[in-house]
Design an enzyme around this catalytic site. Structure first.
Site, PDB file in Angstrom:
ATOM      1  N   GLY A 222       0.776  -1.351  -0.129  1.00  0.00           N
ATOM      2  CA  GLY A 222      -0.102   0.064   0.221  1.00  0.00           C
ATOM      3  C   GLY A 222       0.774   1.284  -0.052  1.00  0.00           C
ATOM      4  O   GLY A 222       0.193   2.181   0.331  1.00  0.00           O
ATOM      5  N   GLU A 263       4.680  -5.704   1.903  1.00  0.00           N
ATOM      6  CA  GLU A 263       4.196  -6.649   0.548  1.00  0.00           C
ATOM      7  C   GLU A 263       3.840  -5.562  -0.490  1.00  0.00           C
ATOM      8  O   GLU A 263       2.637  -5.476  -1.008  1.00  0.00           O
ATOM      9  CB  GLU A 263       2.788  -7.655   0.724  1.00  0.00           C
ATOM     10  CG  GLU A 263       2.992  -8.525   1.742  1.00  0.00           C
ATOM     11  CD  GLU A 263       1.550  -9.006   2.261  1.00  0.00           C
ATOM     12  OE1 GLU A 263       0.251  -8.308   1.821  1.00  0.00           O
ATOM     13  OE2 GLU A 263       1.510  -9.946   3.133  1.00  0.00           O
ATOM     14  N   PRO A 264       4.850  -4.719  -0.812  1.00  0.00           N
ATOM     15  CA  PRO A 264       4.660  -3.824  -1.833  1.00  0.00           C
ATOM     16  C   PRO A 264       4.455  -4.176  -3.283  1.00  0.00           C
ATOM     17  O   PRO A 264       5.157  -5.156  -3.812  1.00  0.00           O
ATOM     18  CB  PRO A 264       6.046  -2.960  -1.606  1.00  0.00           C
ATOM     19  CG  PRO A 264       6.771  -3.827  -1.221  1.00  0.00           C
ATOM     20  CD  PRO A 264       6.379  -4.834  -0.524  1.00  0.00           C
ATOM     21  N   GLY A 265       3.484  -3.729  -3.949  1.00  0.00           N
ATOM     22  CA  GLY A 265       3.127  -3.919  -5.198  1.00  0.00           C
ATOM     23  C   GLY A 265       3.501  -2.782  -6.205  1.00  0.00           C
ATOM     24  O   GLY A 265       4.273  -2.844  -6.871  1.00  0.00           O
ATOM     25  N   TYR A 306     -11.037   3.359 -11.431  1.00  0.00           N
ATOM     26  CA  TYR A 306     -10.826   4.141  -9.975  1.00  0.00           C
ATOM     27  C   TYR A 306     -10.686   5.598 -10.232  1.00  0.00           C
ATOM     28  O   TYR A 306     -10.515   6.333  -8.987  1.00  0.00           O
ATOM     29  CB  TYR A 306      -9.474   3.768  -9.667  1.00  0.00           C
ATOM     30  CG  TYR A 306      -8.872   2.255  -9.363  1.00  0.00           C
ATOM     31  CD1 TYR A 306      -9.794   1.373  -8.430  1.00  0.00           C
ATOM     32  CD2 TYR A 306      -8.074   1.683 -10.150  1.00  0.00           C
ATOM     33  CE1 TYR A 306      -9.409   0.141  -8.177  1.00  0.00           C
ATOM     34  CE2 TYR A 306      -7.670   0.216  -9.969  1.00  0.00           C
ATOM     35  CZ  TYR A 306      -8.400  -0.411  -9.062  1.00  0.00           C
ATOM     36  OH  TYR A 306      -8.199  -1.623  -8.793  1.00  0.00           O
ATOM     37  N   CYS A 332     -16.504   0.580 -27.271  1.00  0.00           N
ATOM     38  CA  CYS A 332     -17.835   1.077 -27.292  1.00  0.00           C
ATOM     39  C   CYS A 332     -18.517   1.054 -25.900  1.00  0.00           C
ATOM     40  O   CYS A 332     -19.165   0.765 -25.584  1.00  0.00           O
ATOM     41  CB  CYS A 332     -18.563   0.110 -28.176  1.00  0.00           C
ATOM     42  SG  CYS A 332     -18.022  -0.026 -29.797  1.00  0.00           S
ATOM     43  N   TYR A 360      -0.941  -2.951 -12.019  1.00  0.00           N
ATOM     44  CA  TYR A 360      -2.613  -3.005 -12.284  1.00  0.00           C
ATOM     45  C   TYR A 360      -2.662  -2.448 -13.534  1.00  0.00           C
ATOM     46  O   TYR A 360      -3.809  -1.870 -13.625  1.00  0.00           O
ATOM     47  CB  TYR A 360      -3.076  -2.194 -11.009  1.00  0.00           C
ATOM     48  CG  TYR A 360      -2.648  -2.767  -9.910  1.00  0.00           C
ATOM     49  CD1 TYR A 360      -2.942  -4.016  -9.364  1.00  0.00           C
ATOM     50  CD2 TYR A 360      -1.883  -1.977  -8.653  1.00  0.00           C
ATOM     51  CE1 TYR A 360      -2.415  -4.621  -8.222  1.00  0.00           C
ATOM     52  CE2 TYR A 360      -1.489  -2.514  -7.787  1.00  0.00           C
ATOM     53  CZ  TYR A 360      -1.845  -3.714  -7.306  1.00  0.00           C
ATOM     54  OH  TYR A 360      -1.310  -4.264  -6.173  1.00  0.00           O
TER      55      TYR A 360
HETATM   56  C1  LIG Z   1      -2.653  -5.964  -3.445  1.00  0.00           C
HETATM   57  C2  LIG Z   1      -2.184  -6.054  -2.150  1.00  0.00           C
HETATM   58  C3  LIG Z   1      -1.042  -5.817  -1.803  1.00  0.00           C
HETATM   59  C4  LIG Z   1      -0.031  -4.827  -2.806  1.00  0.00           C
HETATM   60  O1  LIG Z   1      -0.501  -3.373  -2.753  1.00  0.00           O
HETATM   61  P1  LIG Z   1       0.188  -2.435  -3.358  1.00  0.00           P
HETATM   62  O2  LIG Z   1      -0.909  -1.158  -3.148  1.00  0.00           O
HETATM   63  O3  LIG Z   1       0.064  -2.653  -5.083  1.00  0.00           O
HETATM   64  O4  LIG Z   1       1.337  -2.153  -2.621  1.00  0.00           O
HETATM   65  C5  LIG Z   1      -0.191  -6.302  -0.778  1.00  0.00           C
HETATM   66  N1  LIG Z   1      -0.957  -7.345   0.177  1.00  0.00           N
HETATM   67  C6  LIG Z   1      -2.029  -7.650  -0.054  1.00  0.00           C
HETATM   68  C7  LIG Z   1      -2.691  -8.842   0.764  1.00  0.00           C
HETATM   69  C8  LIG Z   1      -2.621  -7.417  -1.392  1.00  0.00           C
HETATM   70  O5  LIG Z   1      -4.052  -7.880  -1.485  1.00  0.00           O
END
Ligand SMILES: *Cc1c(COP(=O)(O)O)cnc(C)c1O
Length: 404
Positions: A222, A263-265, A306, A332, A360
């Site tokens: 997050g 858990e950074p995405g 979003y 469309c 994403y």
């Molecule tokens: C989606 C998710 C993340 C990653 O979130 P980001 O906003 O991309 O960092 C980490 N942990 C869990 C459990 C998630 O569902």
């Protein structure tokens, strides 16, 4: 300053591979990961890249090569991680509302598992007792995140076991011997405020006293990255400092060491990605000028889903006089990428580049309107690699059975 691909590099890629095309800059991914490492220097921290942001196998392999672990949100992502070469002990699986059989499958593979319902905790405890450690995803009842769709920790959220139910978790542990090694929270995406993470830590420290087997606090992902010009992301150095202070203090006070996981995405891959499109049509329509590109919500849905803002550059005309455009897609439906955006004059055939396209974006793409998914390209050590070919007609029919 951060690494960036130049307009010339992106133009070259557009010419070579056609558009629409996603481009990922490997060294930019490493730059982000290194920022985490240096911010958390001196902290017993581990980082698991949230694979759901972007799962191209080359990206996963690159993430492995820089020493990062991986977080998966489905057992299929776990299998992709294995295919990329991750060892089970470097894979975390955070499940949400899934059947127990899938959790069991993950257990058999031997990965770390976070469980987010009492019902699955009971099943796990009954079957495996103390023999296999698990994490419990809690719902900390904290409102945070860029918008409601990506806010996951608030008091009406479907995610995690509500804090109010701690006693039930403890009952399961007592009755079945469940080995609770980790407490997990993931409060949302795009959390700028370090205080939100501090609040999460406070909540977890508070409940940790009830969990004698606890070894890890997993604070989820997050971290916010800037999308708009001038916008600021999460202050990662400050977060690192804060986490160090809090965990050191906890250790002193309770004579107990806990590891911290993240858990950074988005933080890892968002800014490494570019999405290049070509303008098909310029339409002067009353008080709007529409620039219609060769893409749409089927390829890049964040603005429509979003209301996300993505910076757009006209790399075919970087310094022309600016005017306001609505940048729209070819699907469309009303698929508006940007409204009244000031951009250097756009001509048909120009290449528009969307920034922050690593996380994403491709991952949420579809075949809607029976259009092909874009190609993906990776730039590493100055070299350009095609890592997914553009779809062909067979891809639209793949899996279909002409049964009638
Ligand atoms: C989606 C998710 C993340 C990653 O979130 P980001 O906003 O991309 O960092 C980490 N942990 C869990 C459990 C998630 O569902």
């Amino acid at each position: 300053m951060s690494l960036q691909l130049s307009a010339e590099q992106l133009q070259q890629i557009a010419r070579q591979f056609g558009t629409p095309v996603y481009v990922y800059h490997a060294e930019r991914i490493k730059e982000q990961y290194n920022r985490l490492l240096s911010a958390f220097d001196g902290v017993d921290a581990k980082f698991f890249y949230a694979a759901k942001a972007l799962t191209n196998i080359n990206v996963l392999k690159y993430i492995l090569s820089i020493g990062c672990n991986i977080d998966c949100s489905s057992v299929n992502e776990v299998k992709l991680a294995l295919k990329a070469g991750f060892e089970p002990q470097n894979i975390l699986y955070t499940s949400n509302n899934i059947a127990f059989e899938e959790i069991e499958e993950a257990k058999n593979i031997g990965v770390h598992i976070n469980i987010d319902s009492i019902s699955n905790l009971i099943k796990f405890g009954k079957k495996f007792g103390h023999s296999y450690p698990v994490g419990v995803r809690l719902r900390p009842n904290i409102m945070a995140g860029g918008n409601l769709k990506i806010s996951t920790g608030h008091a009406n959220s479907k995610f995690g076991v509500p804090l109010e139910n701690i006693k039930e978790i403890l009952d399961v542990a007592n009755e079945t011997g469940l080995f609770i090694k980790t407490l997990h929270i993931h409060t949302g995406s795009e959390i700028k405020d370090v205080e939100v993470f501090a609040k999460g830590i406070e909540v977890l420290f508070e409940v940790s006293q009830h969990f004698p087997d606890l070894q890890v606090l997993d604070l989820g992902g997050g971290f916010k990255v800037p999308y708009m010009p001038g916008e600021e992301g999460t202050d990662i150095p400050l977060l690192g400092k804060k986490v160090k202070e809090e965990f050191d203090l906890f250790e002193k006070k309770h004579d107990r060491h806990l590891q911290v996981w993240f858990e950074p995405g988005k933080y890892i891959v968002s800014e490494a990605g570019y999405f290049i499109t070509t303008v098909n049509v310029i339409k002067n329509a009353g008080n709007k000028i529409f620039a219609g590109v060769d893409s749409g919500l089927n390829h890049f849905i964040r603005p429509m889903f979003y209301g996300a803002y993505h910076e757009i550059d006209n790399i075919s005309n970087l310094s022309g006089a600016k005017r306001a455009y609505n940048i729209v897609g070819n699907i469309c439906e009303t698929d508006t990428f940007a409204e009244d955006r000031q951009l250097p004059e756009i001509h048909e055939g120009d290449h528009l580049v969307f920034r922050n396209a690593g996380a994403y974006c491709f991952e949420m793409s579809s075949h809607y309107n029976s259009r092909f998914k874009p190609a993906e390209v990776m730039v590493k050590d100055g070299k350009t690699y095609l890592i997914r070919k553009r779809d062909e007609l067979e891809d639209l029919l793949k899996g279909q059975i002409e049964a009638l």
